[in-house]
Design a protein around this motif. Structure first.
Motif: not given
Length: 269
Positions: A159, A183, A196-197
């Motif tokens: 990230m 996010p 994570k997205m």
């Protein structure tokens, strides 16, 4: 668990018989002994362990909350089939379980810190107030009071520019139908903690997890594997974010690499 487990025993027996399984068969599928399963079904286990609850929730594709609080024998066949398909269950975190938390001496929610070394234990203990009480806690005066917050330490470079070892503060997300990519810190049965997205894919009934670092390939996680989602709010790091390379800088780097390769081929390096 007290009254919360009122329908646990009858629901477990109901679902087993619905699938035409013997106690031996179901116990083997769940990875537990027949004696333990029999104790659950006959109400001898007054406070079922969170591990057993999650095992059964995963196996029958129903939320823990449903297994504990809903008398399944009173539901229509259509509704039971709907539950078994995961509909309206795994899309809302509030229906998966009651969020465990810790409070301060003034009865306000703490912000619990989950450091890297606690990541493995968190997957098994996130629903246990006793486990959460072993985590470091703190508070921040500028956060809105209408949300529940938790801090997670990140690991790896997926990230970037948020650096390895940074601390991400997330707010608990009870509604999982994300309107856009967001996010999040995601807790899943297969991978534990991931930052994570996140985007929800309604037709596939899954989530797409994407890293900001393009080196990593996006991947999908079935909705029923998700245990918690914490929406990104803030992060803390002792590393200053790196500026992205410009096209000119990338060109210079490539030219330098090509120059060195040429020298190697000529035997000058």
């Amino acid at each position: 668990m007290g009254s919360q487990s009122f329908f646990w025993a009858s629901n477990l027996k109901f679902l087993r018989k619905r699938r035409k399984l013997s106690q031996d068969m179901l116990a083997e599928n769940l990875g537990m002994t027949r004696a333990k399963l029999n104790a659950h079904e006959n109400g001898h286990s007054k406070s079922p362990a969170i591990e057993d609850l999650l095992l059964c929730a995963d196996y029958f594709r129903m939320s823990v909350d449903t297994l504990l609080r809903v008398d399944l024998s009173k539901l229509s066949e259509l509704k039971i089939a709907d539950l078994e398909a995961g509909n309206d269950v795994f899309l809302s975190g509030s229906k998966v379980r009651i969020l465990a938390t810790t409070v301060s001496s003034s009865n306000e929610d703490n912000i619990e810190l989950v450091p890297i070394k606690a990541k493995a234990g968190y997957l098994g203990g996130f629903g246990d107030p006793e486990y959460l009480s072993t985590l470091p806690v703190f508070s921040l005066p500028n956060l809105p009071k209408d949300k529940k917050y938790r801090m997670f330490q990140t690991e790896g470079d997926s990230m970037l520019p948020i650096a390895d070892g940074a601390y991400v503060i997330g707010s608990y997300l009870s509604e999982w139908r994300l309107a856009k990519e967001t996010p999040c810190v995601v807790v899943t049965a297969s991978e534990g903690l991931s930052f994570k997205m996140l985007s929800f894919q309604a037709e596939e009934r899954s989530f797409l997890l994407r890293s900001l670092n393009p080196v990593y390939t996006p991947y999908e996680v079935p909705a029923e594997e998700v245990r918690e989602i914490w929406k990104f709010e803030y992060y803390m790091s002792d590393e200053f974010p790196q500026e992205p390379l410009t096209l000119q800088q990338v060109g210079i780097e490539i030219s330098e690499i090509n120059r060195k390769l040429g020298l190697m081929q000529a035997g000058n390096l």
